[in-house]
Design an enzyme around this catalytic site. Sequence first.
Site, PDB file in Angstrom:
ATOM      1  N   LYS A 120       1.085  -0.823  -0.018  1.00 55.29           N
ATOM      2  CA  LYS A 120      -0.078  -0.309  -0.568  1.00 55.29           C
ATOM      3  C   LYS A 120       1.006   1.224  -0.104  1.00 55.29           C
ATOM      4  O   LYS A 120       1.775   1.832   0.559  1.00 55.29           O
ATOM      5  CB  LYS A 120      -1.018  -0.065   0.629  1.00 55.29           C
TER       6      LYS A 120
ATOM      7  N   GLY B 266      -8.302  10.596   8.502  1.00 56.44           N
ATOM      8  CA  GLY B 266      -8.951  10.366  10.044  1.00 56.44           C
ATOM      9  C   GLY B 266     -10.327  11.890   9.863  1.00 56.44           C
ATOM     10  O   GLY B 266     -10.670  11.903  11.817  1.00 56.44           O
TER      11      GLY B 266
ATOM     12  N   ALA C 184      -9.796   6.482   3.755  1.00 56.64           N
ATOM     13  CA  ALA C 184      -9.724   7.383   4.685  1.00 56.64           C
ATOM     14  C   ALA C 184     -10.854   7.883   4.566  1.00 56.64           C
ATOM     15  O   ALA C 184     -11.791   7.790   4.340  1.00 56.64           O
ATOM     16  CB  ALA C 184      -8.607   7.644   4.306  1.00 56.64           C
ATOM     17  N   GLY C 185     -10.766   8.648   5.587  1.00 61.19           N
ATOM     18  CA  GLY C 185     -12.141   9.933   6.177  1.00 61.19           C
ATOM     19  C   GLY C 185     -13.302   9.028   6.036  1.00 61.19           C
ATOM     20  O   GLY C 185     -14.554   9.732   6.488  1.00 61.19           O
TER      21      GLY C 185
END
Lengths: 203, 65
Positions: free
Chosen positions: A95, A156, A183-184
């Site tokens: 990744k 985050g 993410a998020g």
Amino acid sequence: MQLYGQTIQSRLLIGTALYPSPAVMEQALQASGAEIVTVSLRREAAGAKAGDAFWRIVSGMGAKILPNTAGCRTVRDAVTTAQMARELFGTPWIKLEVIGDDETLQPDVVGLVEAAAILARDGFQVFPYCTEDLTVVGRLVDAGCEVVMPWASPIGSAKGIINPYGLRTLRARFPDVTLIVDAGLGALRTRPRRWRWATTPCS
Amino acid sequence: MVLTVNGERQEVAATTVKALLGELDYEGDFLVVAVNHDVVRRAQWEQAKLSEGDRVEILTPRQGG
């Protein structure tokens, strides 16, 4: 879903960061049913042996390991970290993260494309963490990426999918590429509708 | 000899990767080492020579991602 020729039943990848204890992490990994666990490489302190205890838990799960280059801010550091991960974990998967902004952890997409091309030529199967930018994803695919990991929103931030149109466009324009929204996303209990949406585009 | 180990300047007597790990009290089965951005495979630690000013990275699996 297909990941570089491997069929994975679970569409959930699970991370190993920010658990309150190793025991809770181990329980969460088991309960998730995820077949893929993401793991970082970090500098070891002399005499600490901190990595051993963590690794014994994760390796005991029997899951596939997806190492990442979290924390890398340059192409060179990301490439070196990927090569170190391959040596340690014995997998061509990586990744790829190249961070361009310390506050939002937004990817440096220019460096990301360069690093992805280097690693693909070196035999890696690259999972680049990117934005939902159409052109950037095109460049990553041109570099040899069969999987891309566009963000929902900054790491985050828990803002959910800030550009659904952008993700739908990626799905339409790259029908053969596996998209993993990363993410998020935020907590499942607070954004159930968005979460369902996020998982469906994965191929 | 002065090296940079995990970003910190260190004066060491070791002249190989394996000796460096011993001198600095690194142990464990799950370490990976690079010198000047080149990975040194575990099987080569004993033969891998270090030179003045080398930048050594010693990493291990950790939570993250």
